[in-house]
Motif scaffolding. Structure first.
Motif, PDB file in Angstrom:
ATOM      1  N   ALA A 187       4.873 -23.642  56.125  1.00 34.50           N
ATOM      2  CA  ALA A 187       5.346 -22.358  55.603  1.00 34.50           C
ATOM      3  C   ALA A 187       6.181 -22.556  54.352  1.00 34.50           C
ATOM      4  N   GLY A 188       6.945 -23.658  54.302  1.00 37.04           N
ATOM      5  CA  GLY A 188       7.726 -23.963  53.109  1.00 37.04           C
ATOM      6  C   GLY A 188       6.845 -24.263  51.913  1.00 37.04           C
ATOM      7  N   ALA A 189       5.669 -24.848  52.147  1.00 36.03           N
ATOM      8  CA  ALA A 189       4.721 -25.083  51.061  1.00 36.03           C
ATOM      9  C   ALA A 189       4.218 -23.758  50.505  1.00 36.03           C
ATOM     10  N   TYR A 190       4.005 -22.792  51.386  1.00 29.79           N
ATOM     11  CA  TYR A 190       3.628 -21.450  50.927  1.00 29.79           C
ATOM     12  C   TYR A 190       4.701 -20.906  49.996  1.00 29.79           C
ATOM     13  N   ALA A 219       0.487 -29.602  53.414  1.00 28.53           N
ATOM     14  CA  ALA A 219      -0.155 -28.888  54.523  1.00 28.53           C
ATOM     15  C   ALA A 219       0.190 -27.411  54.528  1.00 28.53           C
ATOM     16  N   GLY A 220       0.073 -26.759  53.387  1.00 28.00           N
ATOM     17  CA  GLY A 220       0.468 -25.365  53.273  1.00 28.00           C
ATOM     18  C   GLY A 220      -0.686 -24.381  53.422  1.00 28.00           C
ATOM     19  N   MET A 258       0.629 -29.065  39.910  1.00 25.56           N
ATOM     20  CA  MET A 258       0.689 -28.952  41.367  1.00 25.56           C
ATOM     21  C   MET A 258       0.002 -30.121  42.041  1.00 25.56           C
ATOM     22  N   LEU A 259       0.617 -30.595  43.117  1.00 28.16           N
ATOM     23  CA  LEU A 259       0.044 -31.612  43.992  1.00 28.16           C
ATOM     24  C   LEU A 259      -0.112 -30.989  45.371  1.00 28.16           C
ATOM     25  N   LEU A 260      -1.351 -30.842  45.813  1.00 23.20           N
ATOM     26  CA  LEU A 260      -1.653 -30.209  47.101  1.00 23.20           C
ATOM     27  C   LEU A 260      -2.188 -31.276  48.041  1.00 23.20           C
ATOM     28  N   MET A 261      -1.452 -31.534  49.131  1.00 21.05           N
ATOM     29  CA  MET A 261      -1.831 -32.597  50.062  1.00 21.05           C
ATOM     30  C   MET A 261      -1.995 -32.033  51.471  1.00 21.05           C
ATOM     31  N   VAL A 269      -2.742 -25.785  60.144  1.00 20.86           N
ATOM     32  CA  VAL A 269      -3.148 -25.121  58.897  1.00 20.86           C
ATOM     33  C   VAL A 269      -4.422 -25.808  58.428  1.00 20.86           C
ATOM     34  N   GLU A 270      -5.492 -25.088  58.377  1.00 25.68           N
ATOM     35  CA  GLU A 270      -6.787 -25.690  58.051  1.00 25.68           C
ATOM     36  C   GLU A 270      -6.762 -26.336  56.668  1.00 25.68           C
TER      37      GLU A 270
END
Length: 373
Positions: A187-190, A219-220, A258-261, A269-270
């Motif tokens: 949720a924090g990634a959101y 994992a957002g 942005m770095l999305l992991m 979270v899918e």
């Protein structure tokens, strides 16, 4: 003495007769079972209340306490809780290495915790500060209002409010307000990704558009319609249009890097969320990276930032540090270029002022006549 022994013998005989009579006495049907049921029920109620009273705090702080047991020797200064708003949830903690030079400001890593927007506390994430402060960052762990008060857009206005506080005050704690990077889990990634993409929240906080220098999402959820969990429904269910809550709808070319992991074993979270946002950013020409870790689930991607787990699996920390250091270097290059341009402009301005002064002196002496108007 003989009388005393006689009395003891009589008492012993009476006790034996009472036990024999009790054994011969027929038991009341269900009496023993009823007592057992009451006892088990009482234990169950006690265990239930202890679980809800103690377990949330233990669960949230267990990872942090484990990390602390392995990092207690690190010289990291902690400040907090510090209020950035009026609500008790609007608080933050600051971490800075005791070995950091006093005369230089360090880049800032602002971390926002997860918990489905209904759970969590920044005090349980000190391991982020203890592990990244020695790497050259001032780390800020941020809290925000949780459900039900924290329904959309409260989690975003709070996050923007914390960012504003950091931008205005982090210099007092050795941080550089011109180099702020956001990181969040679940949720924090959101929250951090929305701050990076949807300019409404930073602008409402009266922050410049270039306040955020980079965003890391662990994992957002970024593309999660239709809403399929109770937390998501409670957090976003009343918003119209609902699409306005989705980060994937705000992809833009000029978004901060942005770095999305994510992990391929994430069942909370899918992983498709990160893929969808990466594709949307790529279509706009934005600077984005997408990393999928094999055999890693929703919790492990965060857990491996703490000790001793990072020792066995350093993939998450390695990617985060590579991204941050690259952005810091890029920021330094841009700062040097900006300083060079400023000097050049100042030099050209000085030359222009010198030419003007020379012309005015010549006009005063009569060597050059002013142009007719």
């Amino acid at each position: 003495e003989q009388q005393g022994l006689h009395r003891m013998g009589k008492h012993r005989a009476s006790w034996k007769r009472w036990v024999r009579d009790l054994e011969k006495k027929p038991k009341e049907p269900g009496g023993c079972c009823l007592f057992q049921m009451i006892f088990v029920l009482a234990l169950t109620i006690l265990a239930y209340n202890l679980y809800h009273w103690l377990w949330p705090d233990l669960r949230h702080h267990l990872l942090d306490k484990t990390d602390l047991a392995f990092t207690f020797y690190k010289d990291v200064e902690e400040r907090g809780p510090i209020a950035y708003g009026k609500d008790e949830a609007q608080k933050l903690y600051i971490y800075r290495s005791g070995d950091a030079p006093e005369d230089s400001a360090q880049p800032v890593l602002l971390f926002i915790h997860g918990g489905g927007w209904h759970d969590g506390d920044p005090s349980a994430y000190g391991f982020v500060g203890r592990n990244f402060a020695p790497k050259g960052f001032v780390v800020v762990d941020v809290g925000y209002r949780l459900l039900p008060e924290g329904r959309y857009p409260a989690m975003l206005t709070d996050s923007a409010g914390a960012l504003k506080w950091v931008s205005e005050n982090i210099g007092k704690y050795g941080g550089d307000p011109d180099r702020i990077y956001l990181m969040g889990h679940s949720a924090g990634a959101y929250n951090v990704v929305m701050l990076g993409l949807d300019k409404r929240w930073t602008r409402r906080a009266r922050l410049p558009d270039d306040t955020i220098d980079g965003v890391i999402g662990l994992a957002g959820p970024y593309d999660f319609l239709p809403l399929d969990t109770d937390n998501a429904k409670q957090a976003f269910g009343k918003v119209r249009p609902l699409a306005a809550t989705q980060p994937v709808r705000f992809a833009r070319k000029d978004a901060p890097p942005m770095l999305l992991m994510t992990g391929d074993k994430d069942e909370t979270v899918e992983p498709e969320n990160a893929q969808a946002l990466f594709d949307a950013l790529g279509a706009k020409g934005a600077d984005a990276r997408h990393v999928v870790f094999r055999n890693m689930d929703h919790s492990q991607i965060l857990m491996t930032l703490a000790q001793p787990f990072e020792y066995f699996d350093a993939r998450t920390q390695k990617q985060v540090l590579e991204f941050l250091r690259e952005q810091v270097k890029q920021s330094a290059r841009e700062r040097i270029r900006a300083q060079r341009r400023a000097r050049e402009l100042q030099g050209s301005g000085d030359d222009a002022r010198a030419d003007t002064a020379t012309t005015q002196e010549a006009q005063a002496s009569g060597d050059i006549q002013p142009a007719e108007r």
